[in-house]
Write a protein that holds these residues in place. Structure first.
Motif, short mmCIF file in Angstrom:
data_model
loop_
_atom_site.label_atom_id
_atom_site.label_comp_id
_atom_site.label_asym_id
_atom_site.label_seq_id
_atom_site.Cartn_x
_atom_site.Cartn_y
_atom_site.Cartn_z
N ARG A 111 0.81 -1.22 0.00
CA ARG A 111 0.00 0.00 0.00
C ARG A 111 0.85 1.27 0.00
N GLN A 112 0.42 2.23 -0.81
CA GLN A 112 1.04 3.56 -0.86
C GLN A 112 -0.08 4.59 -0.89
N ASP A 113 -0.04 5.52 0.03
CA ASP A 113 -1.09 6.53 0.14
C ASP A 113 -0.52 7.94 0.00
N VAL A 114 -1.31 8.79 -0.60
CA VAL A 114 -1.05 10.23 -0.62
C VAL A 114 -2.25 10.90 0.06
N ASN A 115 -2.01 11.60 1.16
CA ASN A 115 -3.08 12.23 1.92
C ASN A 115 -2.98 13.76 1.80
N ALA A 116 -4.12 14.40 1.68
CA ALA A 116 -4.14 15.86 1.57
C ALA A 116 -5.33 16.41 2.32
N ARG A 117 -5.13 17.58 2.95
CA ARG A 117 -6.20 18.29 3.64
C ARG A 117 -6.06 19.78 3.36
N LEU A 118 -7.20 20.42 3.23
CA LEU A 118 -7.22 21.86 3.00
C LEU A 118 -8.37 22.44 3.81
N GLY A 119 -8.09 23.46 4.60
CA GLY A 119 -9.13 24.04 5.45
C GLY A 119 -9.03 25.55 5.51
N VAL A 120 -10.17 26.18 5.63
CA VAL A 120 -10.23 27.63 5.82
C VAL A 120 -11.25 27.91 6.91
N THR A 121 -10.94 28.88 7.78
CA THR A 121 -11.79 29.18 8.94
C THR A 121 -12.03 30.68 9.01
N ALA A 122 -13.25 31.04 9.35
CA ALA A 122 -13.62 32.45 9.53
C ALA A 122 -14.23 32.62 10.92
N LEU A 123 -13.59 33.45 11.73
CA LEU A 123 -14.10 33.79 13.06
C LEU A 123 -14.84 35.12 12.94
N ILE A 124 -16.15 35.09 13.17
CA ILE A 124 -16.97 36.30 12.98
C ILE A 124 -16.93 37.10 14.28
N SER A 125 -15.85 37.85 14.45
CA SER A 125 -15.60 38.53 15.71
C SER A 125 -16.56 39.68 15.98
N LYS A 126 -17.25 40.17 14.96
CA LYS A 126 -18.21 41.25 15.17
C LYS A 126 -19.44 40.76 15.91
N VAL A 127 -19.72 39.45 15.80
CA VAL A 127 -20.85 38.86 16.52
C VAL A 127 -20.27 38.23 17.79
N ASP A 128 -20.22 39.01 18.84
CA ASP A 128 -19.44 38.63 20.01
C ASP A 128 -20.30 38.67 21.26
N TYR A 129 -20.13 37.68 22.14
CA TYR A 129 -20.77 37.72 23.45
C TYR A 129 -19.75 37.27 24.49
N MET A 130 -19.41 38.18 25.39
CA MET A 130 -18.45 37.91 26.45
C MET A 130 -17.13 37.36 25.91
N GLY A 131 -16.75 37.84 24.74
CA GLY A 131 -15.48 37.42 24.16
C GLY A 131 -15.54 36.14 23.37
N PHE A 132 -16.73 35.61 23.14
CA PHE A 132 -16.89 34.40 22.33
C PHE A 132 -17.65 34.75 21.05
N ALA A 133 -17.21 34.17 19.94
CA ALA A 133 -17.81 34.48 18.64
C ALA A 133 -17.98 33.20 17.83
N PRO A 134 -18.95 33.19 16.91
CA PRO A 134 -19.14 32.01 16.06
C PRO A 134 -18.01 31.85 15.07
N GLU A 135 -17.71 30.60 14.77
CA GLU A 135 -16.63 30.26 13.83
C GLU A 135 -17.17 29.31 12.78
N VAL A 136 -16.86 29.60 11.52
CA VAL A 136 -17.31 28.77 10.41
C VAL A 136 -16.08 28.32 9.63
N GLY A 137 -16.02 27.05 9.31
CA GLY A 137 -14.87 26.53 8.57
C GLY A 137 -15.28 25.47 7.57
N LEU A 138 -14.46 25.31 6.56
CA LEU A 138 -14.65 24.26 5.56
C LEU A 138 -13.36 23.46 5.46
#
Length: 450
Positions: free
Chosen positions: A396-423
């Protein structure tokens, strides 16, 4: 000496005047009394400030400004419990955000001085939510960062949900050719669904001199799935609980600074579960070295040795040794970059486990938010060469790849916590088609903004 005596006599006269009710108002208004009490505590005259605040509170026990001044004065005098009581009273009776902000800040300061830094961090988060303007919020964030840096106890909680195209890591092809004979497994297909994850880390640092310290840690995580309607239609017998995973680990570490370098070592032991059953016990010993080359560049080195004892099949137990080198740098615009190359070898009696592997990873974090969104991304590329062939199959020989992007929506904030969306997109290309996989996950979570 004469000037100091006159000042004390003036303060004493103020206290007497304020305590006299209506007569006090003819000599000094309540607003002027509050302003003077504030000035006294800001100038470090805690005893006089305390007396002035108590005089104001004789007239009105719910005087928020006087309560906040009293809290700060009591803290400066070392009466931390009295300071907390006054701040709590102020926060309870305050009606304006600026007053609630002042009360929360006073409570945090009293708690931090009393050694209760974790509770102080909570009140500082509350203060950021109550801050009347950006400047006040920046003060609360600054104080939070300072208290956190001095807190030996650190806690991190994470929650997430992620729609996934392949919760079971099913192959893109369910056809396997062994010795020229074709086998088809109708259940070996990618199953889509919705995943939920929760995790947490708790660490306690014990200083060992000015440049060193010991760290004790506890980590736990758990992931559960709900299969989609289409997945249940594809494989009616599939159960989401079979793909649930959990982990629990303990750690003990030591680190020491040598000038611009930090040397660390950590021992971890843990257990993993899958489908509700114990999957493996493992132990890991790691060493790390990070050296700052200048203000914007740093070098890191790492070495890890891991022993894994499988509970489901002893033949799949393994010993892994790996090492890595990384380079961290910041661009002129302030963007943060990190690259790492890791190489390792895994020894096992199982041909499905024994292998040599390597991975290259690149991380990026943008310095300035874009329309109130903090962006980051990562990419990995890995190779795995297995030592022995499975019966009837090629090595067996494998080639593995991962790609990710994340957006922290800091304008929508409560007590220093904000929603985060990633793919996150990931996949494995194998020379054995039945081991080739593809996965896409949309990750939704909550993260601290500071």
């Amino acid at each position: 000496m004469m000037r100091a005596t006159a000042r004390l006599l003036g303060v004493a006269g103020l206290v007497v005047a304020l305590a006299c009710g209506a007569t006090a108002e003819t000599r000094l208004s309540i607003g002027q009394g509050r302003a003077l009490a504030i000035q006294l505590v800001q100038n470090g005259q805690a005893t006089a400030a305390r007396a002035a605040a108590l005089a104001l509170l004789q007239r009105d026990p719910d005087d928020v400004v006087a309560l906040i001044v009293l809290s700060r004065a009591e803290r400066d005098l070392g009466a931390f419990k009295a300071a907390q009581k006054a701040a709590r009273h102020a926060e309870r009776v305050a009606t304006r955000d600026e007053d609630r902000f002042g009360a929360a800040l006073a409570m945090a300061q009293a708690l931090a001085s009393d050694g209760r830094r974790t509770a102080a961090q909570f009140w500082l988060r509350r203060a950021t939510e109550l801050a009347p303007d950006a400047r006040a919020r920046a003060v609360a964030v600054r104080d939070f960062t300072y208290v956190r840096s001095r807190n030996p106890l650190k806690a991190r909680l994470s929650f997430g949900a992620f729609p996934s195209s392949n919760v079971n890591d099913g192959p893109t092809s369910n056809t396997l050719v062994v010795g020229g004979i074709e086998f088809v497994n109708p259940d070996a297909v990618p199953l889509s669904g919705l995943g939920f994850s929760v995790g947490g880390d708790l660490t306690w640092r014990l200083p060992a001199g000015k440049e060193a310290g010991f760290t004790l840690g506890l980590s736990a995580d758990s992931t559960r799935y709900i299969l989609s309607e289409s997945a249940r239609a594809q494989v009616p017998d599939a159960s989401a609980s079979d793909y649930a995973t959990s982990g629990l680990s303990l750690s003990a570490g030591y680190d020491r600074r040598f000038g611009e370098s930090v040397l660390s070592s950590t021992l971890r032991i843990g257990r993993d579960w899958q489908g509700g059953a114990a999957l493996a016990d493992w132990s890991q010993l790691s060493f790390g070295l990070q050296r700052s080359m200048d203000e914007r560049h740093a070098l890191s080195l790492a070495l890890e040795v891991t022993d894994t004892r499988r509970k489901d099949s002893d033949i799949r137990s393994s010993q892994k040794i790996g090492g890595g080198v990384g380079w961290i740098w910041a661009s002129e615009a302030g963007d943060r970059w990190a690259s790492r190359l890791t190489l390792g070898t895994v020894q096992s009696d199982s041909a499905a486990i024994a292998r040599r592997e390597g991975e290259l990873r690149l991380d990026w974090q943008r310095a300035a938010p874009v329309l109130g969104v903090e962006l980051s991304a990562f990419a990995t590329l890995g190779l795995a060469q297995y030592d022995r062939a499975l019966p009837g199959l090629a090595t067996r020989q494998d080639v593995n790849a991962r790609l990710g992007v994340t957006a922290l929506i800091s304008k929508v904030d409560y007590m220093g916590f904000a929603p985060e969306v990633g793919l996150v997109l990931s996949g494995t290309n194998s020379n054995i088609p039945a081991l080739t996989t593809r996965k896409a996950e949309l990750r939704l979570g909550i993260r601290s903004t500071f």
